[in-house]
Design a protein around this motif. Structure first.
Motif, PDB file in Angstrom:
ATOM      1  N   PHE A 146       0.834  -1.208   0.000  1.00 32.84           N
ATOM      2  CA  PHE A 146       0.000   0.000   0.000  1.00 32.84           C
ATOM      3  C   PHE A 146       0.866   1.254   0.000  1.00 32.84           C
ATOM      4  O   PHE A 146       0.624   2.202  -0.749  1.00 32.84           O
ATOM      5  CB  PHE A 146      -0.909   0.011   1.229  1.00 32.84           C
ATOM      6  CG  PHE A 146      -1.516   1.357   1.493  1.00 32.84           C
ATOM      7  CD1 PHE A 146      -2.646   1.772   0.809  1.00 32.84           C
ATOM      8  CD2 PHE A 146      -0.949   2.222   2.409  1.00 32.84           C
ATOM      9  CE1 PHE A 146      -3.187   3.024   1.046  1.00 32.84           C
ATOM     10  CE2 PHE A 146      -1.488   3.471   2.652  1.00 32.84           C
ATOM     11  CZ  PHE A 146      -2.603   3.874   1.968  1.00 32.84           C
ATOM     12  N   MET A 147       1.894   1.250   0.853  1.00 32.50           N
ATOM     13  CA  MET A 147       2.777   2.417   0.976  1.00 32.50           C
ATOM     14  C   MET A 147       3.412   2.734  -0.382  1.00 32.50           C
ATOM     15  O   MET A 147       3.460   3.894  -0.798  1.00 32.50           O
ATOM     16  CB  MET A 147       3.851   2.102   2.017  1.00 32.50           C
ATOM     17  CG  MET A 147       4.632   3.296   2.488  1.00 32.50           C
ATOM     18  SD  MET A 147       3.639   4.260   3.625  1.00 32.50           S
ATOM     19  CE  MET A 147       4.922   5.246   4.386  1.00 32.50           C
ATOM     20  N   LEU A 148       3.892   1.691  -1.078  1.00 32.70           N
ATOM     21  CA  LEU A 148       4.523   1.911  -2.389  1.00 32.70           C
ATOM     22  C   LEU A 148       3.499   2.493  -3.364  1.00 32.70           C
ATOM     23  O   LEU A 148       3.746   3.500  -4.024  1.00 32.70           O
ATOM     24  CB  LEU A 148       5.057   0.594  -2.955  1.00 32.70           C
ATOM     25  CG  LEU A 148       6.168  -0.099  -2.177  1.00 32.70           C
ATOM     26  CD1 LEU A 148       6.622  -1.348  -2.919  1.00 32.70           C
ATOM     27  CD2 LEU A 148       7.334   0.848  -1.974  1.00 32.70           C
ATOM     28  N   LEU A 149       2.336   1.831  -3.447  1.00 34.87           N
ATOM     29  CA  LEU A 149       1.323   2.249  -4.427  1.00 34.87           C
ATOM     30  C   LEU A 149       0.889   3.685  -4.188  1.00 34.87           C
ATOM     31  O   LEU A 149       0.877   4.505  -5.097  1.00 34.87           O
ATOM     32  CB  LEU A 149       0.105   1.321  -4.339  1.00 34.87           C
ATOM     33  CG  LEU A 149       0.248  -0.060  -4.962  1.00 34.87           C
ATOM     34  CD1 LEU A 149      -0.939  -0.930  -4.587  1.00 34.87           C
ATOM     35  CD2 LEU A 149       0.359   0.048  -6.478  1.00 34.87           C
ATOM     36  N   ILE A 150       0.557   3.996  -2.963  1.00 36.43           N
ATOM     37  CA  ILE A 150      -0.055   5.296  -2.690  1.00 36.43           C
ATOM     38  C   ILE A 150       0.974   6.412  -2.843  1.00 36.43           C
ATOM     39  O   ILE A 150       0.650   7.511  -3.290  1.00 36.43           O
ATOM     40  CB  ILE A 150      -0.738   5.289  -1.297  1.00 36.43           C
ATOM     41  CG1 ILE A 150      -1.928   6.227  -1.297  1.00 36.43           C
ATOM     42  CG2 ILE A 150       0.196   5.687  -0.193  1.00 36.43           C
ATOM     43  CD1 ILE A 150      -3.125   5.671  -1.990  1.00 36.43           C
TER      44      ILE A 150
END
Lengths: 208, 476
Positions: B73-77
């Motif tokens: 999630f951290m990477l995507l967002i």
């Protein structure tokens, strides 16, 4: 703006011009070309112990708070108080409207009404929490916005700096250090010589 | 800016490659983890059997999978919003997300359990479930042991407190009387509601979906990690641009699938119960635990001498904001789930909370009092106390206090996962050595995998076009 300058032709006389005794200096303003210079100037003015002064720039400068020695704002505490007021206010509102039959003083027709919803007890905290949440957010946000405006003395419709032709470039590519004459340490000649040592592009006395 | 340049030059001399000792550490953690999981299995066999172990394992699995997914999630967002500040710490979420393929492997025991036909974890996975007959409402009442009866009839409490114990035999009897449908011996009763859901919840389709989720999550994670690592040598800024673009559809797809994964893996522990917000509930805890883990890993790396000038108080402050925000977000979602179910007061959904001790019935309290305490611990320990604790910026900017709250959140995320999984083991409070050993074991395996992942690349991106921005980052 231009009319104001026309009405006060002496206002943009620079220090280097000998304009004779001037009426009421409101501030001394030093102009700088870049962030490094204005940061250096800010530290110097901070260390000299001035309290009523400001730095103006076309964009936010990271680290300027430290360079100016600006103390942490009291605003978060005000917001906390606003939020707690909203929380307790929401609690009181939901309790009074839904769980009491207490009439409003002087308003005989307005009173709390115990309304039964899906068999829940009239006093059910779970049902009140959304209201309490919203009033908390509302009062926090209003306190943050209006507290910020009040603490910054905004809106400010007039500032002697508006009269300065040079100051117009503050929204474009120039940086200014302005020392207010109401500062307890303000002494026109000392301030002028201190700012002069910082090699400003220009130095200007702003009159009111 | 002068300060920024200074920061950048200092950061260039930072230690960025984990020493060889890290490989040893990873191996030790993996071995300790596997031993602890086996210990959990051993202890379970003497107290509750395989069923207990599967539930304990599920608890630990829910914990580590949430953190691994949080990294993705951290990477995507952050690619999606083109964040600059987080580049310096990005390798940590990359390492967390890099363990998602391992999470896929760790799901194998759950798949085995689903195929065993006993319904040890998933009642719908029984080969021949006890199939009660009768009217629909009657069936629901049978299968939902807590709450609904009193909600429907308002009977005296003692008349149905015995039903908890009598229920399986009672319902199994129903099943055996039924027209030729022979339930396996010891089969758990499954309601008509669940029988209807078996189109979706059956071992074959379920396994297919689990494989699909993990293949998809793994491919997305590895795509982002590989591209980011490739940029370390090429410095090609088009890589960042392409990932920014890819992040938009992939964020959407990943999150839809994550909600379904949460439904399939954890909500289907009780196939009768449904809550459309459950996926977001698990997601909120997932992100919070991931941020806490990132803070702790960053702090440990810095204390070990790495990334000295790369990660500053400013980065910790922003991570602290994430921690605060998602602590509150968890509370917001958890309360939303509770309040809607409480307000609607539908027996099919309220009993899920009753099983977790949210009841004032004295008889039920006797059986479920442990969960009542647990639920209140969640309310205070997972929401109210850390909310107050993380409110101040001084707390977020002080390394020691931020680490304290990160550890706190990780502990209470475990409390949350136990609360989600363990009440499904049996009616009554169950928490003990098997759960602790499984949690520690899976954390060991997970941490070992993360350390191993961290050794595989420099500890921060070295040629990301936004790196200078990140190194010079200041909040004010």
């Amino acid at each position: 703006m231009s009319t104001a300058i026309a009405e006060h032709p002496t206002s943009h006389a620079s220090v280097t011009e000998d304009a004779g005794p001037l009426p009421q200096v409101a501030a001394v303003m030093a102009e700088f070309e870049n962030v490094d210079d204005v940061m250096h100037a800010a530290r110097t003015v901070r260390d000299a112990g001035f309290t009523r002064w400001d730095v103006h720039s076309p964009f936010p400068i990271h680290g300027i708070d430290g360079a100016m020695g600006i103390k942490m704002t009291v605003l978060p505490w005000l917001v906390l108080c606003g939020g707690l007021t909203g929380l307790l206010g929401g609690l009181a509102l939901t309790w009074w409207t839904n769980a009491s039959k207490i009439p409003t003083p002087f308003m005989a027709n307005l009173q709390g009404y115990q309304f039964l919803i899906s068999g829940k007890p009239v006093w059910s905290l779970a049902a009140n929490i959304p209201v309490m949440f919203e009033t908390t957010v509302l009062l926090s946000a209003l306190t943050a916005v209006f507290g910020m405006l009040i603490l910054n003395r905004l809106p400010m419709h007039y500032n002697p700096l508006f009269k300065s032709e040079r100051f117009h470039r503050v929204t474009d590519d120039r940086f200014f250090v302005v020392i207010d004459s109401r500062d307890p340490k303000f002494n026109e000649s000392e301030v002028t010589s201190m700012l002069q040592k910082l090699n400003p592009l220009s130095l200007e006395k702003v009159e009111d | 800016m002068a300060h920024g340049h200074h920061q950048h030059h200092a950061a260039e001399k930072d230690l960025l490659q984990l020493s060889g000792k890290a490989n040893g550490l990873a191996t030790v953690l993996l071995i300790v983890g596997i031993v602890a999981v086996l210990a959990s299995l051993g202890v379970s066999m003497s107290s509750g059997g395989l069923k207990r172990f599967y539930h304990a394992y599920m608890t630990g699995y829910a914990y580590v999978f949430s953190i691994a997914f949080g990294g993705l999630f951290m990477l995507l967002i952050h690619y999606l919003v083109r964040a600059g500040w987080s580049v310096a710490v990005r390798r940590i979420p990359e390492a967390l997300a890099g363990t998602i393929p391992i999470m896929g492997l760790l799901a194998i025991p759950l798949v085995v359990c689903a195929w065993s036909g006993k319904g040890d974890v998933y009642p719908w996975a029984q080969a021949k479930p006890a199939h009660p007959t009768g009217s629909w409402v009657h069936t629901i009442e049978e299968s939902t042991a807590v709450g609904p009866k009193s909600a429907h009839h308002g009977e005296a409490a003692d008349s149905h407190s015995d039903d908890y114990h009598a229920k399986p035999a009672h319902s199994a009897a129903h099943g055996s009387h039924d027209d030729g449908h022979a339930a396996a011996p010891g089969a758990k009763p499954v309601s008509a509601l669940t029988m209807g859901k078996m189109v979706w919840l059956n071992p074959a389709f379920w396994t297919g979906r689990i494989i699909f989720y993990f293949v998809f999550f793994s491919l997305v994670a590895l795509y982002f990690i590989r591209k980011s690592r490739g940029q370390d040598t090429t410095g090609d800024h088009t890589v960042t641009e392409r990932l920014n673009l890819a992040a938009a559809p992939l964020t959407l797809l990943t999150f839809v699938l994550f909600t379904f994964a949460a439904f399939d893996l954890f909500m289907s522990l009780d196939p009768d119960w449904y809550s459309t917000i459950f996926g977001i509930y698990y997601f909120a805890g997932s992100i919070d635990a991931m941020v806490a883990t990132t803070i702790i890993i960053a702090a440990v790396l810095q204390r070990a001498g790495y990334l000295q000038h790369s990660i500053s108080k400013e980065h910790y402050h922003d991570l602290g904001k994430w921690l605060f925000a998602f602590t509150f977000f968890w509370g917001y979602i958890a309360f939303s789930q509770y309040m809607l179910i409480w307000y609607a007061n539908i027996p099919e959904t309220t009993y899920w909370f009753a099983k977790r001790g949210a009841t004032t019935n004295p008889q039920q309290m006797q059986l479920l009092g442990g969960w009542t305490v647990w639920t209140l611990a969640l309310l205070f320990g997972r929401l109210l106390i850390p909310f107050a604790g993380l409110l101040s910026r001084h707390v977020k900017r002080n390394n020691a206090s931020l680490i304290f709250w990160a550890v706190w959140i990780l502990v209470f995320h475990a409390v949350d996962m136990v609360w989600v999984v363990m009440p499904e083991y049996e009616l009554g409070f169950t928490f003990g050595l098997p759960e602790v050993a499984s949690l520690l074991g899976l954390i060991g395996i997970f941490t070992g995998s993360v350390v191993w992942r961290l050794t595989r690349s420099p500890l921060r991106p070295v040629k990301d076009p936004r790196l200078p921005e990140s190194l010079a980052f200041q909040n004010i």
